[in-house]
Design a protein around this motif. Structure first.
Motif, short mmCIF file in Angstrom:
data_model
loop_
_atom_site.label_atom_id
_atom_site.label_comp_id
_atom_site.label_asym_id
_atom_site.label_seq_id
_atom_site.Cartn_x
_atom_site.Cartn_y
_atom_site.Cartn_z
N SER A 83 -31.05 -31.64 -113.96
CA SER A 83 -30.85 -32.61 -112.88
C SER A 83 -29.38 -33.00 -112.93
CB SER A 83 -31.71 -33.86 -113.06
OG SER A 83 -33.07 -33.54 -112.95
N VAL A 84 -28.73 -32.93 -111.78
CA VAL A 84 -27.31 -33.27 -111.69
C VAL A 84 -27.16 -34.42 -110.71
CG1 VAL A 84 -25.05 -32.44 -110.92
CG2 VAL A 84 -26.52 -30.95 -112.28
N LEU A 85 -26.36 -35.42 -111.11
CA LEU A 85 -26.07 -36.56 -110.26
C LEU A 85 -24.56 -36.67 -110.09
CD1 LEU A 85 -26.81 -39.23 -108.77
CD2 LEU A 85 -26.66 -40.35 -111.01
N PHE A 86 -24.11 -36.65 -108.85
CA PHE A 86 -22.70 -36.90 -108.55
C PHE A 86 -22.61 -38.25 -107.87
CE2 PHE A 86 -19.39 -37.26 -105.40
CZ PHE A 86 -18.27 -37.06 -106.18
N LEU A 87 -21.65 -39.07 -108.32
CA LEU A 87 -21.38 -40.35 -107.67
C LEU A 87 -19.93 -40.37 -107.21
CD1 LEU A 87 -23.00 -42.83 -110.21
CD2 LEU A 87 -23.99 -41.93 -108.09
N GLY A 88 -19.72 -40.68 -105.96
CA GLY A 88 -18.37 -40.92 -105.45
C GLY A 88 -18.16 -42.43 -105.47
N THR A 89 -17.16 -42.90 -106.20
CA THR A 89 -16.95 -44.33 -106.37
C THR A 89 -15.57 -44.74 -105.84
OG1 THR A 89 -16.12 -44.00 -108.61
CG2 THR A 89 -18.48 -44.47 -108.37
N THR A 90 -15.44 -46.01 -105.53
CA THR A 90 -14.16 -46.56 -105.06
C THR A 90 -13.23 -46.73 -106.25
OG1 THR A 90 -15.29 -47.72 -103.27
CG2 THR A 90 -13.08 -48.50 -103.86
N ARG A 91 -12.07 -46.11 -106.15
CA ARG A 91 -11.09 -46.24 -107.22
C ARG A 91 -10.09 -47.33 -106.86
NH1 ARG A 91 -10.52 -41.10 -105.10
NH2 ARG A 91 -8.78 -40.91 -103.66
N ALA A 92 -9.38 -47.83 -107.87
CA ALA A 92 -8.47 -48.97 -107.69
C ALA A 92 -7.17 -48.61 -106.97
CB ALA A 92 -8.15 -49.60 -109.04
N GLU A 93 -6.84 -47.32 -106.92
CA GLU A 93 -5.64 -46.94 -106.19
C GLU A 93 -5.75 -45.50 -105.72
OE1 GLU A 93 -2.25 -45.38 -109.19
OE2 GLU A 93 -2.55 -47.55 -109.24
N THR A 94 -5.01 -45.20 -104.67
CA THR A 94 -4.94 -43.86 -104.11
C THR A 94 -3.48 -43.51 -103.92
OG1 THR A 94 -7.05 -44.17 -102.96
CG2 THR A 94 -5.64 -42.38 -102.18
N ASP A 95 -3.07 -42.40 -104.50
CA ASP A 95 -1.67 -41.96 -104.41
C ASP A 95 -0.71 -43.08 -104.80
OD1 ASP A 95 -2.54 -39.46 -103.59
OD2 ASP A 95 -2.30 -39.91 -101.46
N GLY A 96 -1.05 -43.83 -105.83
CA GLY A 96 -0.18 -44.89 -106.33
C GLY A 96 -0.24 -46.19 -105.55
N GLN A 97 -1.04 -46.24 -104.51
CA GLN A 97 -1.17 -47.45 -103.69
C GLN A 97 -2.47 -48.17 -104.08
OE1 GLN A 97 1.31 -48.44 -101.59
NE2 GLN A 97 2.33 -46.68 -102.51
N PRO A 98 -2.41 -49.49 -104.33
CA PRO A 98 -3.62 -50.22 -104.72
C PRO A 98 -4.63 -50.30 -103.58
CG PRO A 98 -1.78 -51.73 -104.42
CD PRO A 98 -1.22 -50.35 -104.27
N THR A 99 -5.88 -50.27 -103.96
CA THR A 99 -6.99 -50.39 -103.01
C THR A 99 -7.81 -51.60 -103.40
OG1 THR A 99 -7.09 -48.00 -102.71
CG2 THR A 99 -9.05 -49.25 -102.09
N GLU A 100 -8.18 -52.41 -102.43
CA GLU A 100 -9.06 -53.54 -102.70
C GLU A 100 -10.51 -53.19 -102.41
OE1 GLU A 100 -9.50 -57.86 -100.80
OE2 GLU A 100 -7.75 -57.56 -102.09
N THR A 101 -10.71 -52.48 -101.31
CA THR A 101 -12.06 -52.09 -100.92
C THR A 101 -11.98 -50.91 -99.96
OG1 THR A 101 -14.19 -52.95 -100.12
CG2 THR A 101 -12.25 -53.63 -98.92
N LEU A 102 -13.09 -50.25 -99.79
CA LEU A 102 -13.22 -49.21 -98.78
C LEU A 102 -14.29 -49.66 -97.80
CD1 LEU A 102 -13.31 -45.96 -100.96
CD2 LEU A 102 -11.35 -46.97 -99.79
N GLU A 103 -14.11 -49.28 -96.55
CA GLU A 103 -15.14 -49.54 -95.55
C GLU A 103 -15.50 -48.22 -94.89
OE1 GLU A 103 -14.25 -52.63 -92.75
OE2 GLU A 103 -13.87 -54.09 -94.33
N TYR A 104 -16.80 -47.97 -94.82
CA TYR A 104 -17.31 -46.73 -94.24
C TYR A 104 -18.05 -47.05 -92.95
CZ TYR A 104 -16.32 -44.36 -98.63
OH TYR A 104 -15.70 -43.83 -99.72
#
Length: 148
Positions: free
Chosen positions: A26-47
């Motif tokens: 059984s394999v589980l992949f989770l895509g999670t919100t990371r704290a930064e993208t390309d060196g830029q800080p992220t507070e939240t993601l909205e989908y």
């Protein structure tokens, strides 16, 4: 099983749901919100998504994965709305008699979801800046980063 939800993803439930006595993997992949993208800080993601089309394409992807690999159970869950740092926005779980098939199917599913499903992601930085990300732009960004 396909699910689009505005609630946090119950990852333990997703993994238990693909358990099958016929399977050794059984394999589980989770895509999670990371704290930064390309060196830029992220507070939240909205989908956001167009749910009828997203469900249809997710179902097609699940069916294609089942044709390509000997999958016994398969769950694809995607979250919409605000997703905080460390929280899961997508969960993909598959079970198969053998691990190679489970890993291959899981990787193909997440790659295909990112490329084909009409779910859009907006990155919000701590200073309030917002930037929409398109799956193609993410793939192009990764290509540029690995080729430099």
């Amino acid at each position: 099983m396909i699910q689009i939800t505005s609630s946090p993803i119950a990852t333990e439930h997703v993994l238990r749901a693909v358990g099958d006595p016929r399977c050794g993997a059984s394999v589980l992949f989770l895509g999670t919100t990371r704290a930064e993208t390309d060196g830029q800080p992220t507070e939240t993601l909205e989908y956001e998504c167009y749910e009828p089309m997203a469900r249809q394409i997710l179902s097609e992807l699940e069916a294609e994965a089942r044709r390509r690999w000997p999958i016994e159970q398969c769950w694809v869950v995607h979250r919409v709305g605000a997703v905080g740092i460390g929280e899961a926005s997508v969960a993909i779980a598959v079970s198969s008699p053998h691990r190679a098939d489970a890993f291959a199917a899981g990787q193909w599913l997440i790659d295909s979801v990112k490329q084909r499903v009409p779910i859009w992601k907006k990155e919000i930085s701590p200073d309030g800046r917002e930037q929409w990300q398109h799956p193609q732009s993410e793939a192009e960004r990764r290509t540029r980063m690995t080729s430099s």
